[in-house]
Design a protein around this motif. Structure first.
Motif, mmCIF file in Angstrom:
data_model
loop_
_atom_site.group_PDB
_atom_site.id
_atom_site.type_symbol
_atom_site.label_atom_id
_atom_site.label_comp_id
_atom_site.label_asym_id
_atom_site.label_seq_id
_atom_site.Cartn_x
_atom_site.Cartn_y
_atom_site.Cartn_z
ATOM 1 N N ALA A 47 -12.970 4.274 -9.195
ATOM 2 C CA ALA A 47 -12.280 2.985 -9.117
ATOM 3 C C ALA A 47 -10.906 3.139 -8.464
ATOM 4 O O ALA A 47 -10.510 2.319 -7.633
ATOM 5 C CB ALA A 47 -12.142 2.370 -10.510
ATOM 6 N N PHE A 48 -10.186 4.213 -8.851
ATOM 7 C CA PHE A 48 -8.851 4.394 -8.282
ATOM 8 C C PHE A 48 -8.922 4.666 -6.780
ATOM 9 O O PHE A 48 -8.079 4.182 -6.017
ATOM 10 C CB PHE A 48 -8.108 5.540 -8.980
ATOM 11 C CG PHE A 48 -6.741 5.772 -8.410
ATOM 12 C CD1 PHE A 48 -5.707 4.883 -8.669
ATOM 13 C CD2 PHE A 48 -6.493 6.860 -7.592
ATOM 14 C CE1 PHE A 48 -4.454 5.070 -8.125
ATOM 15 C CE2 PHE A 48 -5.242 7.054 -7.039
ATOM 16 C CZ PHE A 48 -4.212 6.166 -7.315
ATOM 17 N N SER A 49 -9.913 5.411 -6.339
ATOM 18 C CA SER A 49 -10.069 5.701 -4.911
ATOM 19 C C SER A 49 -10.322 4.417 -4.122
ATOM 20 O O SER A 49 -9.755 4.223 -3.035
ATOM 21 C CB SER A 49 -11.225 6.671 -4.674
ATOM 22 O OG SER A 49 -10.970 7.889 -5.314
ATOM 23 N N PHE A 50 -11.172 3.547 -4.643
ATOM 24 C CA PHE A 50 -11.431 2.274 -3.969
ATOM 25 C C PHE A 50 -10.181 1.389 -3.963
ATOM 26 O O PHE A 50 -9.896 0.727 -2.976
ATOM 27 C CB PHE A 50 -12.599 1.535 -4.646
ATOM 28 C CG PHE A 50 -13.926 1.842 -4.033
ATOM 29 C CD1 PHE A 50 -14.409 1.083 -2.973
ATOM 30 C CD2 PHE A 50 -14.700 2.884 -4.510
ATOM 31 C CE1 PHE A 50 -15.629 1.375 -2.410
ATOM 32 C CE2 PHE A 50 -15.919 3.180 -3.950
ATOM 33 C CZ PHE A 50 -16.390 2.426 -2.891
ATOM 34 N N PHE A 51 -9.434 1.409 -5.068
ATOM 35 C CA PHE A 51 -8.217 0.606 -5.124
ATOM 36 C C PHE A 51 -7.179 1.099 -4.115
ATOM 37 O O PHE A 51 -6.577 0.310 -3.382
ATOM 38 C CB PHE A 51 -7.621 0.632 -6.541
ATOM 39 C CG PHE A 51 -6.395 -0.220 -6.676
ATOM 40 C CD1 PHE A 51 -6.506 -1.595 -6.784
ATOM 41 C CD2 PHE A 51 -5.123 0.347 -6.674
ATOM 42 C CE1 PHE A 51 -5.380 -2.399 -6.896
ATOM 43 C CE2 PHE A 51 -3.995 -0.440 -6.779
ATOM 44 C CZ PHE A 51 -4.119 -1.810 -6.901
ATOM 45 N N ALA A 52 -6.997 2.411 -4.035
ATOM 46 C CA ALA A 52 -6.024 2.978 -3.084
ATOM 47 C C ALA A 52 -6.459 2.726 -1.644
ATOM 48 O O ALA A 52 -5.640 2.365 -0.787
ATOM 49 C CB ALA A 52 -5.861 4.475 -3.342
ATOM 50 N N GLY A 53 -7.752 2.892 -1.361
ATOM 51 C CA GLY A 53 -8.258 2.630 -0.013
ATOM 52 C C GLY A 53 -8.136 1.166 0.372
ATOM 53 O O GLY A 53 -7.779 0.827 1.502
ATOM 54 N N GLY A 54 -8.417 0.274 -0.567
ATOM 55 C CA GLY A 54 -8.288 -1.159 -0.308
ATOM 56 C C GLY A 54 -6.850 -1.572 -0.065
ATOM 57 O O GLY A 54 -6.551 -2.378 0.830
#
Length: 150
Positions: free
Chosen positions: A115-122
């Protein structure tokens, strides 16, 4: 053969040496000049707050035309180079970033570690999208002098 060669040289030289009408915007303090050529896509705001977007056509030394709308150079409040393709890339990046942040919310609800990876990428994608089309600034009459150069 000599006449044909001289005719070809004449046609080529008139093509390369022909003048293109331009509108010059000169900064009042620094003196830096920015040029807008005929055929460029621009966004113009007039003094009565009317906004016009389209191809720039220079009619004479005092009149511009954008989308069949005549605008006197004295009535020009601001002008900006307004490319068509830049907005498309910006919208794609903003949409992709929003989708990635929404996906991170779904993954976080499921207690997934990605989830954190998707949030940072977004977030990075949204910031990139916000910065993509900001290279063309609006030249406001308060800071610039406008004139047509031939």
């Amino acid at each position: 053969m000599k006449k044909l060669l001289s005719l070809a040289l004449l046609l080529i030289s008139t093509t390369f040496l022909g003048q293109i009408k331009k509108m010059e915007a000169t900064h009042k303090e620094t003196g830096k000049a920015t040029y807008f050529e005929e055929g460029q896509r621009v966004k113009i705001t007039t003094n009565d707050r009317k906004k016009v977007v389209g191809l720039l056509v220079i009619k004479d030394l005092q009149t511009l035309m954008v989308n069949e709308t005549e605008i006197k150079i004295d009535n020009l409040s601001s002008i900006k180079y307004y490319p068509k393709r830049g907005r498309t890339v910006k919208n794609i990046l903003l949409g992709t970033g929003a989708a990635m942040i929404a996906t991170s919310g779904v993954l976080a609800a499921d207690s997934n570690g990605a989830a954190f990876s998707f949030f940072a990428g977004g977030t990075a994608t949204i910031i990139t999208g916000a910065l993509v089309n900001n290279k063309h600034k609006t030249l406001i009459h308060r800071h610039y002098l406008y004139k047509i150069v031939e």
